[in-house]
Design a protein around this motif. Structure first.
Motif, mmCIF file in Angstrom:
data_model
loop_
_atom_site.group_PDB
_atom_site.id
_atom_site.type_symbol
_atom_site.label_atom_id
_atom_site.label_comp_id
_atom_site.label_asym_id
_atom_site.label_seq_id
_atom_site.Cartn_x
_atom_site.Cartn_y
_atom_site.Cartn_z
ATOM 1 N N HIS A 1 -18.403 -53.748 -35.860
ATOM 2 C CA HIS A 1 -19.269 -53.952 -34.694
ATOM 3 C C HIS A 1 -20.245 -52.779 -34.532
ATOM 4 C CE1 HIS A 1 -20.528 -55.187 -30.707
ATOM 5 N NE2 HIS A 1 -20.259 -53.967 -30.287
ATOM 6 N N VAL A 2 -19.738 -51.569 -34.627
ATOM 7 C CA VAL A 2 -20.593 -50.385 -34.474
ATOM 8 C C VAL A 2 -21.608 -50.312 -35.602
ATOM 9 C CG1 VAL A 2 -20.622 -47.861 -34.426
ATOM 10 C CG2 VAL A 2 -18.887 -49.111 -33.130
ATOM 11 N N VAL A 3 -21.173 -50.539 -36.828
ATOM 12 C CA VAL A 3 -22.086 -50.492 -37.980
ATOM 13 C C VAL A 3 -23.173 -51.556 -37.836
ATOM 14 C CG1 VAL A 3 -22.261 -50.938 -40.460
ATOM 15 C CG2 VAL A 3 -20.482 -49.435 -39.589
ATOM 16 N N THR A 4 -22.791 -52.758 -37.477
ATOM 17 C CA THR A 4 -23.777 -53.836 -37.323
ATOM 18 C C THR A 4 -24.796 -53.486 -36.249
ATOM 19 O OG1 THR A 4 -22.171 -55.496 -38.030
ATOM 20 C CG2 THR A 4 -24.076 -56.293 -36.823
ATOM 21 N N GLY A 5 -24.342 -52.951 -35.137
ATOM 22 C CA GLY A 5 -25.259 -52.557 -34.072
ATOM 23 C C GLY A 5 -26.259 -51.513 -34.531
ATOM 24 N N LEU A 6 -25.785 -50.520 -35.263
ATOM 25 C CA LEU A 6 -26.677 -49.473 -35.755
ATOM 26 C C LEU A 6 -27.645 -50.017 -36.803
ATOM 27 C CD1 LEU A 6 -24.180 -46.490 -35.961
ATOM 28 C CD2 LEU A 6 -26.050 -46.791 -34.322
ATOM 29 N N MET A 7 -27.160 -50.893 -37.667
ATOM 30 C CA MET A 7 -28.035 -51.483 -38.693
ATOM 31 C C MET A 7 -29.146 -52.299 -38.034
ATOM 32 S SD MET A 7 -25.152 -52.798 -41.437
ATOM 33 C CE MET A 7 -26.173 -54.145 -41.982
ATOM 34 N N ARG A 8 -28.800 -53.017 -36.977
ATOM 35 C CA ARG A 8 -29.772 -53.905 -36.330
ATOM 36 C C ARG A 8 -30.774 -53.163 -35.473
ATOM 37 N NH1 ARG A 8 -25.993 -59.082 -35.718
ATOM 38 N NH2 ARG A 8 -26.145 -59.667 -37.915
ATOM 39 N N LEU B 1 -28.989 -39.292 -39.730
ATOM 40 C CA LEU B 1 -28.872 -39.246 -38.277
ATOM 41 C C LEU B 1 -28.063 -40.440 -37.768
ATOM 42 C CD1 LEU B 1 -29.549 -37.989 -35.569
ATOM 43 C CD2 LEU B 1 -31.714 -39.242 -35.596
ATOM 44 N N THR B 2 -28.322 -41.616 -38.309
ATOM 45 C CA THR B 2 -27.587 -42.810 -37.904
ATOM 46 C C THR B 2 -26.127 -42.710 -38.333
ATOM 47 O OG1 THR B 2 -29.628 -44.081 -38.141
ATOM 48 C CG2 THR B 2 -27.604 -45.330 -37.941
ATOM 49 N N LEU B 3 -25.872 -42.127 -39.478
ATOM 50 C CA LEU B 3 -24.499 -41.940 -39.936
ATOM 51 C C LEU B 3 -23.754 -40.995 -38.988
ATOM 52 C CD1 LEU B 3 -22.445 -42.705 -42.067
ATOM 53 C CD2 LEU B 3 -23.275 -40.805 -43.448
ATOM 54 N N ALA B 4 -24.435 -39.954 -38.532
ATOM 55 C CA ALA B 4 -23.828 -39.040 -37.558
ATOM 56 C C ALA B 4 -23.516 -39.785 -36.260
ATOM 57 C CB ALA B 4 -24.750 -37.856 -37.299
ATOM 58 N N ARG B 5 -24.434 -40.618 -35.817
ATOM 59 C CA ARG B 5 -24.189 -41.433 -34.614
ATOM 60 C C ARG B 5 -23.009 -42.369 -34.815
ATOM 61 N NH1 ARG B 5 -29.104 -44.688 -33.273
ATOM 62 N NH2 ARG B 5 -27.711 -45.498 -31.683
ATOM 63 N N LEU B 6 -22.896 -42.929 -36.014
ATOM 64 C CA LEU B 6 -21.788 -43.819 -36.330
ATOM 65 C C LEU B 6 -20.458 -43.093 -36.148
ATOM 66 C CD1 LEU B 6 -20.473 -46.387 -37.562
ATOM 67 C CD2 LEU B 6 -20.940 -45.400 -39.809
ATOM 68 N N ILE B 7 -20.352 -41.901 -36.685
ATOM 69 C CA ILE B 7 -19.115 -41.135 -36.597
ATOM 70 C C ILE B 7 -18.806 -40.783 -35.140
ATOM 71 C CG2 ILE B 7 -17.952 -39.004 -37.310
ATOM 72 C CD1 ILE B 7 -18.439 -41.227 -39.525
ATOM 73 N N ILE B 8 -19.822 -40.416 -34.378
ATOM 74 C CA ILE B 8 -19.623 -40.089 -32.959
ATOM 75 C C ILE B 8 -19.158 -41.317 -32.188
ATOM 76 C CG2 ILE B 8 -20.839 -39.463 -30.824
ATOM 77 C CD1 ILE B 8 -22.597 -37.616 -32.655
ATOM 78 N N GLU B 9 -19.794 -42.459 -32.422
ATOM 79 C CA GLU B 9 -19.410 -43.689 -31.722
ATOM 80 C C GLU B 9 -18.012 -44.140 -32.119
ATOM 81 O OE1 GLU B 9 -22.297 -46.860 -31.443
ATOM 82 O OE2 GLU B 9 -23.943 -45.407 -31.435
ATOM 83 N N LEU B 10 -17.667 -43.996 -33.383
ATOM 84 C CA LEU B 10 -16.325 -44.387 -33.815
ATOM 85 C C LEU B 10 -15.254 -43.459 -33.250
ATOM 86 C CD1 LEU B 10 -16.935 -45.503 -37.499
ATOM 87 C CD2 LEU B 10 -16.484 -46.940 -35.491
ATOM 88 N N GLU B 11 -15.560 -42.189 -33.145
ATOM 89 C CA GLU B 11 -14.596 -41.266 -32.535
ATOM 90 C C GLU B 11 -14.379 -41.625 -31.065
ATOM 91 O OE1 GLU B 11 -13.810 -36.546 -31.625
ATOM 92 O OE2 GLU B 11 -15.474 -37.102 -32.934
ATOM 93 N N ALA B 12 -15.459 -41.962 -30.376
ATOM 94 C CA ALA B 12 -15.337 -42.353 -28.971
ATOM 95 C C ALA B 12 -14.540 -43.649 -28.817
ATOM 96 C CB ALA B 12 -16.722 -42.516 -28.349
ATOM 97 N N ALA B 13 -14.737 -44.581 -29.725
ATOM 98 C CA ALA B 13 -14.060 -45.879 -29.639
ATOM 99 C C ALA B 13 -12.598 -45.818 -30.065
ATOM 100 C CB ALA B 13 -14.797 -46.912 -30.492
ATOM 101 N N THR B 14 -12.289 -44.960 -31.030
ATOM 102 C CA THR B 14 -10.928 -44.922 -31.567
ATOM 103 C C THR B 14 -10.079 -43.803 -30.986
ATOM 104 O OG1 THR B 14 -11.552 -43.510 -33.427
ATOM 105 C CG2 THR B 14 -11.659 -45.906 -33.775
ATOM 106 N N GLY B 15 -10.723 -42.762 -30.520
ATOM 107 C CA GLY B 15 -9.983 -41.620 -29.999
ATOM 108 C C GLY B 15 -9.500 -40.662 -31.065
ATOM 109 N N VAL B 16 -9.951 -40.849 -32.301
ATOM 110 C CA VAL B 16 -9.568 -39.942 -33.384
ATOM 111 C C VAL B 16 -10.798 -39.510 -34.181
ATOM 112 C CG1 VAL B 16 -7.233 -40.863 -33.664
ATOM 113 C CG2 VAL B 16 -9.081 -41.818 -35.017
ATOM 114 N N ASP B 17 -10.686 -38.334 -34.772
ATOM 115 C CA ASP B 17 -11.718 -37.829 -35.674
ATOM 116 C C ASP B 17 -11.059 -37.531 -37.015
ATOM 117 O OD1 ASP B 17 -13.757 -36.629 -37.055
ATOM 118 O OD2 ASP B 17 -13.870 -34.851 -35.786
ATOM 119 N N PRO B 18 -11.068 -38.506 -37.926
ATOM 120 C CA PRO B 18 -10.388 -38.299 -39.203
ATOM 121 C C PRO B 18 -11.041 -37.220 -40.066
ATOM 122 C CG PRO B 18 -11.628 -40.337 -39.246
ATOM 123 C CD PRO B 18 -11.700 -39.807 -37.849
ATOM 124 N N PHE B 19 -12.254 -36.846 -39.728
ATOM 125 C CA PHE B 19 -12.975 -35.875 -40.544
ATOM 126 C C PHE B 19 -12.704 -34.436 -40.116
ATOM 127 C CE2 PHE B 19 -15.282 -39.889 -40.580
ATOM 128 C CZ PHE B 19 -15.144 -40.184 -41.916
#
Length: 89
Positions: free
Chosen positions: A13-20, A43-61
């Motif tokens: 969902h997050v990736v699709t939103g950013l792609m669109r 820049l979009t990849l950085a946003r992806l990681i930030i949005e995924l961390e917010a959505a999942t509550g984890v930062d695997p990196f």
């Protein structure tokens, strides 16, 4: 925090939103696509990681995972699923 079973849906969902944002007619991702073919600049990849961390509550990196080792969308899903599993989700 998400359960591991919800990670795939969230990542897609997050990736699709950013792609669109840059291409409103971008197709739905299937999972095997390499991240560099999805039209996500650094820049979009950085946003992806930030949005995924917010959505999942984890930062695997922040641990042992290096973003440059994540090649395709399914790899990204796997990284977040493992991080959540490690947290006991």
């Amino acid at each position: 925090m998400l359960k591991t079973t919800e990670v795939r849906t969230t990542v897609y969902h997050v990736v699709t939103g950013l792609m669109r944002e840059s291409n409103p007619e971008a197709p739905e991702p299937t999972g095997g696509e390499e991240l560099n073919t999805l039209g996500l600049d650094s820049l979009t990849l950085a946003r992806l990681i930030i949005e995924l961390e917010a959505a999942t509550g984890v930062d695997p990196f922040s641990e042992d995972v290096v973003l440059s080792d994540v090649r395709c969308l399914d790899d990204l899903v796997d990284v977040y699923e493992r991080a959540l599993a490690a947290r006991g989700a």
